[in-house]
Design an enzyme around this catalytic site. Structure first.
Site, PDB file in Angstrom:
ATOM      1  N   THR A   1      -9.029   3.135   6.859  1.00  0.00           N
ATOM      2  CA  THR A   1      -8.613   1.787   7.253  1.00  0.00           C
ATOM      3  C   THR A   1      -7.105   1.731   7.513  1.00  0.00           C
ATOM      4  O   THR A   1      -6.536   0.641   7.629  1.00  0.00           O
ATOM      5  CB  THR A   1      -8.973   0.769   6.157  1.00  0.00           C
ATOM      6  OG1 THR A   1      -8.436   1.197   4.899  1.00  0.00           O
ATOM      7  CG2 THR A   1     -10.480   0.615   6.033  1.00  0.00           C
ATOM      8  N   ALA A   2      -6.460   2.897   7.620  1.00  0.00           N
ATOM      9  CA  ALA A   2      -5.008   2.955   7.823  1.00  0.00           C
ATOM     10  C   ALA A   2      -4.713   3.514   9.215  1.00  0.00           C
ATOM     11  O   ALA A   2      -5.224   3.019  10.214  1.00  0.00           O
ATOM     12  CB  ALA A   2      -4.365   3.776   6.706  1.00  0.00           C
TER      13      ALA A   2
ATOM     14  N   GLU B   1      -4.224  10.309   4.476  1.00  0.00           N
ATOM     15  CA  GLU B   1      -4.481  11.198   5.597  1.00  0.00           C
ATOM     16  C   GLU B   1      -3.473  12.332   5.675  1.00  0.00           C
ATOM     17  O   GLU B   1      -2.378  12.263   5.100  1.00  0.00           O
ATOM     18  CB  GLU B   1      -4.469  10.437   6.928  1.00  0.00           C
ATOM     19  CG  GLU B   1      -3.092  10.033   7.434  1.00  0.00           C
ATOM     20  CD  GLU B   1      -2.577   8.726   6.911  1.00  0.00           C
ATOM     21  OE1 GLU B   1      -1.365   8.701   6.549  1.00  0.00           O
ATOM     22  OE2 GLU B   1      -3.337   7.753   6.838  1.00  0.00           O
TER      23      GLU B   1
ATOM     24  N   ASP C   1       0.818  -1.206   0.000  1.00  0.00           N
ATOM     25  CA  ASP C   1       0.000   0.000   0.000  1.00  0.00           C
ATOM     26  C   ASP C   1       0.859   1.265   0.000  1.00  0.00           C
ATOM     27  O   ASP C   1       0.460   2.299  -0.541  1.00  0.00           O
ATOM     28  CB  ASP C   1      -0.933   0.003   1.208  1.00  0.00           C
ATOM     29  CG  ASP C   1      -2.093  -0.971   1.034  1.00  0.00           C
ATOM     30  OD1 ASP C   1      -2.268  -1.490  -0.082  1.00  0.00           O
ATOM     31  OD2 ASP C   1      -2.813  -1.223   2.023  1.00  0.00           O
TER      32      ASP C   1
ATOM     33  N   ASP D   1      -1.417  13.742  21.524  1.00  0.00           N
ATOM     34  CA  ASP D   1      -0.152  13.511  20.818  1.00  0.00           C
ATOM     35  C   ASP D   1      -0.243  13.918  19.358  1.00  0.00           C
ATOM     36  O   ASP D   1       0.783  14.051  18.680  1.00  0.00           O
ATOM     37  CB  ASP D   1       0.238  12.025  20.896  1.00  0.00           C
ATOM     38  CG  ASP D   1       0.783  11.643  22.257  1.00  0.00           C
ATOM     39  OD1 ASP D   1       0.945  12.534  23.111  1.00  0.00           O
ATOM     40  OD2 ASP D   1       1.038  10.441  22.485  1.00  0.00           O
TER      41      ASP D   1
END
Length: 272
Positions: free
Chosen positions: A169-170, A129, A55, A158
């Site tokens: 989904t990551a 993202e 990926d 954080d």
């Protein structure tokens, strides 16, 4: 790779290979070819891009393709392979199906981040993202977050992850974010290790703009776009919005998103 090149050649396909990968293949697979078969920059054009790896390689391919509207087929030689979901075991059958037109193209939204001062050294576009993370300090950072100009909250955590449906989904999933359907036209905002337990992920529509103002004891923070990280000075405001283009994924017939969830992530499996 040799099997892939063989099946491409057997179909009379004209194909080009990224130059650094081509040099690697010449040393290992011992392929030979003309100089026209390689490209070294992003001025190339093609009917389809083939991403061979995991990926991470797929995300890198998406950066090279950019806004060219070239659909990407992911051939998985990595581990999970959520984006690159073509198994090497099915390579020949899959590729012959591709040449017969047995595939669909799925549009995936992309994030774009801009800075109030300066520009990023890398690409500002992310298929998965955009993440703001603490840097050079064990202390939390403070992230004042607004949606379309309306104050949302001040995250003390954080970090903060803004994920597309593809990226849900990551990294976002690992911090408790929800899984988003690819066609949902949404983004998810998820804190990383928040100080307050009542700070939960929130889903917004992808036509909204997210504004982030970060404070840190170290006076800087990390900005990560699909894993490409760089240090940003405190005082720089970030704006995250949907990019003006989509990334196109090649999908085989009868290989839908929810099937991938079940097969790749063992979604709903009872392991008792």
């Amino acid at each position: 790779m040799q099997r892939l090149l063989d099946v491409l050649s057997s179909q009379g396909t004209e194909f080009i290979i990224r130059q650094d990968f081509y040099e690697f293949l010449k040393r290992t697979v011992k392929i030979s070819g003309r100089s026209e078969q390689v490209f070294a920059d992003k001025t190339f054009t093609a009917d389809m891009a083939l991403s061979v790896g995991g990926d991470g390689t797929f995300l890198d391919t998406a950066q090279w393709v950019g806004n060219k509207n070239i659909p990407i087929l992911g051939i998985n030689t990595g581990r999970l392979g959520f984006l690159a979901d073509i198994s090497p075991d099915n390579l020949e059958v899959t590729m012959r199906g591709i040449f017969r037109g047995e595939y669909t193209v799925e549009n995936r939204s992309v994030l774009q981040v801009s800075l109030s001062e300066g520009t990023l050294s890398g690409s500002p576009f992310g298929l998965n993202e955009v993440a703001v993370l603490k840097h050079d300090s064990s202390s939390m950072i403070s992230i004042r977050t607004s949606i379309d100009g309306e104050f949302l909250t001040n995250y003390r955590a954080d970090g903060l992850i803004i994920a597309t449906p593809t990226g849900s989904t990551a990294y976002s999933l690992s911090v408790g974010g929800p899984i988003l359907s690819p066609s949902s036209h949404t983004f998810c905002v998820s804190p990383v290790a928040p100080h307050s337990l009542n700070m939960r992920p929130i889903v917004i529509t992808d036509d909204q703009t997210i504004r982030l103002e970060v404070e840190s004891r170290s006076r800087n923070f990390l900005l990560s776009v699909d894993g490409r990280s760089e240090s940003i000075h405190q005082g720089v405001t970030l704006c995250v919005r949907r990019a003006p283009y989509d990334v196109k994924l090649v999908k085989r017939p009868h290989h839908e998103f929810f099937e991938t969830l079940r097969n790749k992530m063992m979604w709903g499996a009872d392991n008792r």
